[in-house]
Design an enzyme around this catalytic site. Structure first.
Site, PDB file in Angstrom:
ATOM      1  N   HIS A 198       0.811  -1.217   0.000  1.00 12.07           N
ATOM      2  CA  HIS A 198       0.000   0.000   0.000  1.00 12.07           C
ATOM      3  C   HIS A 198       0.844   1.266   0.000  1.00 12.07           C
ATOM      4  CE1 HIS A 198      -3.306  -2.776   0.540  1.00 12.07           C
ATOM      5  NE2 HIS A 198      -3.969  -1.840  -0.094  1.00 12.07           N
ATOM      6  N   ARG A 305     -10.376   4.144  -1.925  1.00 15.69           N
ATOM      7  CA  ARG A 305      -9.937   3.296  -0.804  1.00 15.69           C
ATOM      8  C   ARG A 305     -10.285   4.002   0.510  1.00 15.69           C
ATOM      9  NH1 ARG A 305      -5.493   2.035  -4.606  1.00 15.69           N
ATOM     10  NH2 ARG A 305      -5.239  -0.225  -4.664  1.00 15.69           N
ATOM     11  N   ARG A 345     -15.215   2.019  -1.919  1.00 11.65           N
ATOM     12  CA  ARG A 345     -15.025   0.698  -1.331  1.00 11.65           C
ATOM     13  C   ARG A 345     -15.185   0.816   0.178  1.00 11.65           C
ATOM     14  NH1 ARG A 345      -9.493  -2.328  -2.176  1.00 11.65           N
ATOM     15  NH2 ARG A 345      -8.728  -0.769  -0.723  1.00 11.65           N
ATOM     16  N   GLU A 443     -10.959 -10.738  -5.355  1.00 10.86           N
ATOM     17  CA  GLU A 443      -9.535 -10.678  -5.014  1.00 10.86           C
ATOM     18  C   GLU A 443      -9.085 -11.877  -4.198  1.00 10.86           C
ATOM     19  OE1 GLU A 443      -8.762  -6.990  -2.950  1.00 10.86           O
ATOM     20  OE2 GLU A 443     -10.580  -7.150  -1.747  1.00 10.86           O
ATOM     21  N   ASN A 466      -4.136  -6.995  -7.082  1.00 11.17           N
ATOM     22  CA  ASN A 466      -3.035  -6.983  -6.103  1.00 11.17           C
ATOM     23  C   ASN A 466      -3.208  -8.114  -5.101  1.00 11.17           C
ATOM     24  OD1 ASN A 466      -2.495  -4.604  -7.425  1.00 11.17           O
ATOM     25  ND2 ASN A 466      -3.413  -3.338  -5.830  1.00 11.17           N
ATOM     26  N   ASP A 467      -4.416  -8.198  -4.572  1.00  9.99           N
ATOM     27  CA  ASP A 467      -4.660  -9.273  -3.611  1.00  9.99           C
ATOM     28  C   ASP A 467      -4.887 -10.610  -4.308  1.00  9.99           C
ATOM     29  OD1 ASP A 467      -4.384  -8.302  -0.971  1.00  9.99           O
ATOM     30  OD2 ASP A 467      -6.136  -7.042  -1.299  1.00  9.99           O
ATOM     31  N   ARG A 477       2.327  -9.463  -0.512  1.00  7.70           N
ATOM     32  CA  ARG A 477       2.593  -8.400  -1.491  1.00  7.70           C
ATOM     33  C   ARG A 477       3.517  -7.314  -0.953  1.00  7.70           C
ATOM     34  NH1 ARG A 477      -3.474  -5.737  -1.733  1.00  7.70           N
ATOM     35  NH2 ARG A 477      -2.518  -3.794  -2.317  1.00  7.70           N
ATOM     36  N   CYS A 514      -9.430  -3.046 -10.809  1.00  9.03           N
ATOM     37  CA  CYS A 514      -8.977  -1.842 -10.092  1.00  9.03           C
ATOM     38  C   CYS A 514      -7.636  -2.080  -9.403  1.00  9.03           C
ATOM     39  CB  CYS A 514     -10.022  -1.361  -9.094  1.00  9.03           C
ATOM     40  SG  CYS A 514     -10.371  -2.553  -7.802  1.00  9.03           S
TER      41      CYS A 514
HETATM   42  C1  PEP Z   1      -6.369  -5.002  -4.988  1.00  9.27           C
HETATM   43  O1  PEP Z   1      -6.250  -5.819  -4.088  1.00  9.27           O
HETATM   44  O2  PEP Z   1      -5.989  -5.202  -6.150  1.00  9.27           O
HETATM   45  C2  PEP Z   1      -6.994  -3.698  -4.746  1.00  9.27           C
HETATM   46  C3  PEP Z   1      -7.333  -2.909  -5.735  1.00  9.27           C
HETATM   47  O3  PEP Z   1      -7.178  -3.295  -3.468  1.00  9.27           O
HETATM   48  P1  PEP Z   1      -5.980  -2.942  -2.484  1.00  9.27           P
HETATM   49  O4  PEP Z   1      -4.757  -2.756  -3.335  1.00  9.27           O
HETATM   50  O5  PEP Z   1      -6.353  -1.696  -1.782  1.00  9.27           O
HETATM   51  O6  PEP Z   1      -5.909  -4.123  -1.598  1.00  9.27           O
HETATM   52 MG    MG Z   2      -7.259  -5.629  -2.206  1.00  9.50          MG
END
Ligand code: PEP
Ligand code: MG
Length: 590
Positions: A198, A305, A345, A443, A466-467, A477, A514
């Site tokens: 993040h 977010r 979200r 995710e 990402n997740d 990550r 996203c």
């Molecule tokens: C993700 O997980 O891809 C996402 C968009 O949310 P975050 O990166 O805030 O976990």
């Molecule tokens: Mg996420």
């Protein structure tokens, strides 16, 4: 000082050149020995001379500041000079030498330790944080004493007045990163972190060059060293030669020109050569980011977010934002977007975004009580947020996005809570959009593998790559030790993306992306050709993705996509992606 280069993980775009500002100075590890009575005055004068020299150094940095330098820069130096002239640092260690016969370094560290302990007791956050300033000033003195200091590195031929500041740290938490938003720093370098930690995400949304996962950069780089960050290459050059600085300045100018050119596309719709329109949206962390989204020509906010409103509130007790405070923040974003959709979200805390820094240690935070799991366990927090979001929906177009869904009951319970929030607003006579759309983030692999369980109950899906990558490949990550395993084109990931977009199309609901993949130029053609029609990314990346879409032909990429999805050979996938990226389309018949 000899120049050297460090290779890390690129997380943002662009180049910056400036001086290192070490956030957490190296441990004050010094030699400890007792001196004889006859050495006392020599030792006292050694320490007081070092202190006087550091005062002069600080003044010299001050006078090098450009006239238009942000006030924060001067303020830092002022605080440091003030601390150093205070008897607690300029006198007390001298007394320690005289009374206890400690060597100068030991005397200074002893006093700093005593002061630090006193600062730890202070309730006031601001004052408590001044401890770091004391340590930084003491570090400067120590460097002089131990002979590890050098004059402020000056790159001959470089305009000193353009010395930007680059943060160098072991790690920066996303909450701390938020505090740099308005500060004068032009780059970030950290030892830890991965592409989609993040912290990296925030630096991307600030559009600031950054490299993470550098291992021990914060030990190798010294305060005030000159640095070049080439974030596209993930490279940090320490103590570069003037010639190299000049070359990078040229490169910076070229990038700036290209950026200006791309900004002309602001009003252009992202339509492929064969007429397929793709909606390009922006990810935001705070309501004020909506301006950058509008500036970049986004067709809406694809991911707000909201948890960033909740983070960094760590006083003695965590005080969460009230319904009113949240409502004002959501409404601000909604009004800035002038009717364009804003996808908010719901609270996605946990893992590397803890609500409370003092949280007790959790064994596997990414697998713990995160996001919707947390909200369902804390219904009052969730209801407050849902009411605030619904209230904002009366001022524009709001979509609600639920993170970390894996179970059908999580959707059912979330929808039930939404109904409850609506009911209470009706009872209070407060307006909201009754038709507000609700979607879920895909995710967790389990969700991607059981889409029929969700699609009928939802208005849209949004893939958090990402997740999804973190959980599918079982790699944290934010952990740079496994960052090399973070592979967004792993066949498993591509299959899950394909399954999700196909299920959404079949159920006739939109499927967005996203996560970080949406803003990755290398993947744009693939994703659009796979059928994605909504991509949400940091605003700064939007123009170049738009340009790529304008040069894409969905029809002529179909055979390439089929090949990519058929093979399980990673090397072949890379080759096919290369081919797709360089493919020249035949538009003569159109
Ligand atoms: C993700 O997980 O891809 C996402 C968009 O949310 P975050 O990166 O805030 O976990
Ligand atoms: Mg996420």
């Amino acid at each position: 000082m000899a120049s050297f280069t460090l290779q890390g993980i690129p997380v943002s775009r662009g180049i910056t050149i400036g001086r290192a500002h070490l956030l957490r100075p190296a441990a004050m590890d010094v030699r400890h020995y007792l001196i004889g009575q006859e050495q006392v005055e020599d030792e006292v004068s050694r320490l007081s001379q070092a202190i006087a020299q550091v005062q002069l150094d600080l003044q010299s940095i001050w006078s090098d500041l450009p006239t238009d330098a942000p006030t924060e820069l001067g303020a830092f130096l002022d605080v440091h000079a003030l601390i150093l002239s205070d008897p607690m640092l300029s006198e007390a260690p001298l007394d320690i030498i005289r009374t206890r016969h400690y060597n100068a370094e030991w005397a200074l560290v002893t006093q700093v330790d005593a002061l630090s302990a006193q600062f730890d007791e202070i309730e006031d956050d601001y004052l408590r944080e001044r401890k770091a300033d004391i340590q930084q000033v003491a570090e400067r003195v120590l460097k002089l004493l131990t002979g590890t200091a050098h004059d402020l590195p000056r790159a001959v031929g470089v305009d000193e007045r353009n010395a930007n500041m680059i943060v160098v740290a072991k790690d920066i938490s996303p909450a701390d990163m938020m505090q740099f938003r308005d500060a004068a720093f032009t780059g970030f370098v950290t030892d830890e972190g991965g592409t989609n930690s993040h912290t990296a995400i925030v630096s991307r949304s600030l559009g600031i060059p950054a490299v993470v996962g550098l291992g021990n950069a914060s030990e190798l780089i010294k305060q005030d060293d000159w640095l070049i960050i080439d974030s596209d290459a993930g490279v940090v050059i320490v103590a570069p030669s003037p010639l190299l600085i000049a070359q990078y300045r040229d490169q910076q100018a070229i990038l700036l020109k290209a950026k200006k050119k791309l900004s002309k596309l602001k009003k252009t719709r992202a339509i492929t050569l064969d007429g397929v329109e793709v909606s390009l949206l922006a990810n935001i962390e705070l309501p004020e980011d909506a301006h950058a989204a509008m500036e970049a020509g986004a067709s809406g906010v694809g991911l707000f977010r909201s948890e960033f409103l909740f983070m960094g509130r760590t006083g003695a007790e965590v005080v969460l934002p009230s319904e009113e405070e949240q409502f004002l923040a959501y409404r601000q974003a909604v009004q800035t977007m002038k009717g364009k959709p804003v996808t908010i979200r719901t609270l996605d805390v946990g893992a590397d975004k803890p609500l409370d820094h003092h949280e007790h240690h959790i064994l596997n935070p990414a697998l713990g009580l995160r996001a919707i799991r947390y909200c369902l366990k804390e219904p009052q927090i969730f209801l407050t947020q849902l009411r605030a979001i619904l209230r904002a929906s009366a001022f524009g177009t709001v979509h609600i996005l639920i993170p970390m869904i894996a179970h059908a009951f999580e959707i059912d319970q979330s929808l039930a809570m939404l109904e409850q929030a609506k009911h209470s607003l009706r009872a209070d006579g407060i307006e909201f959009d009754d038709e507000v759309k609700v979607g879920a983030m895909i995710e967790i692999p389990a969700a991607a593998l059981s889409l029929p369980m969700f699609v009928k109950k939802l208005d849209f899906l949004s893939i958090g790559t990402n997740d999804l990558i973190q959980y599918t490949l079982s790699i944290d990550r934010a952990d740079h030790e496994v960052a090399h395993l973070y592979n967004d084109t792993h066949p498993a990931i591509l299959q899950l993306l394909d399954m999700t977009v196909s299920a959404g199309t079949k159920a006739n609901i939109p499927v967005a992306i996203c996560g970080g993949m949406a803003g990755d130029l290398k993947l744009t053609r693939l994703l659009v050709a796979m059928g994605f029609r909504e991509l949400s990314m940091p605003a700064a990346l939007l123009p170049e993705i738009k340009q790529e879409i304008l040069n894409t032909h969905v029809g002529q990429l179909q055979s390439g996509v089929k090949k990519v999805l058929k093979t399980y050979d990673p090397r072949l996938i890379q080759e096919l992606l290369q081919t797709m990226r360089s493919q020249v389309f035949d538009v003569s018949s159109q």
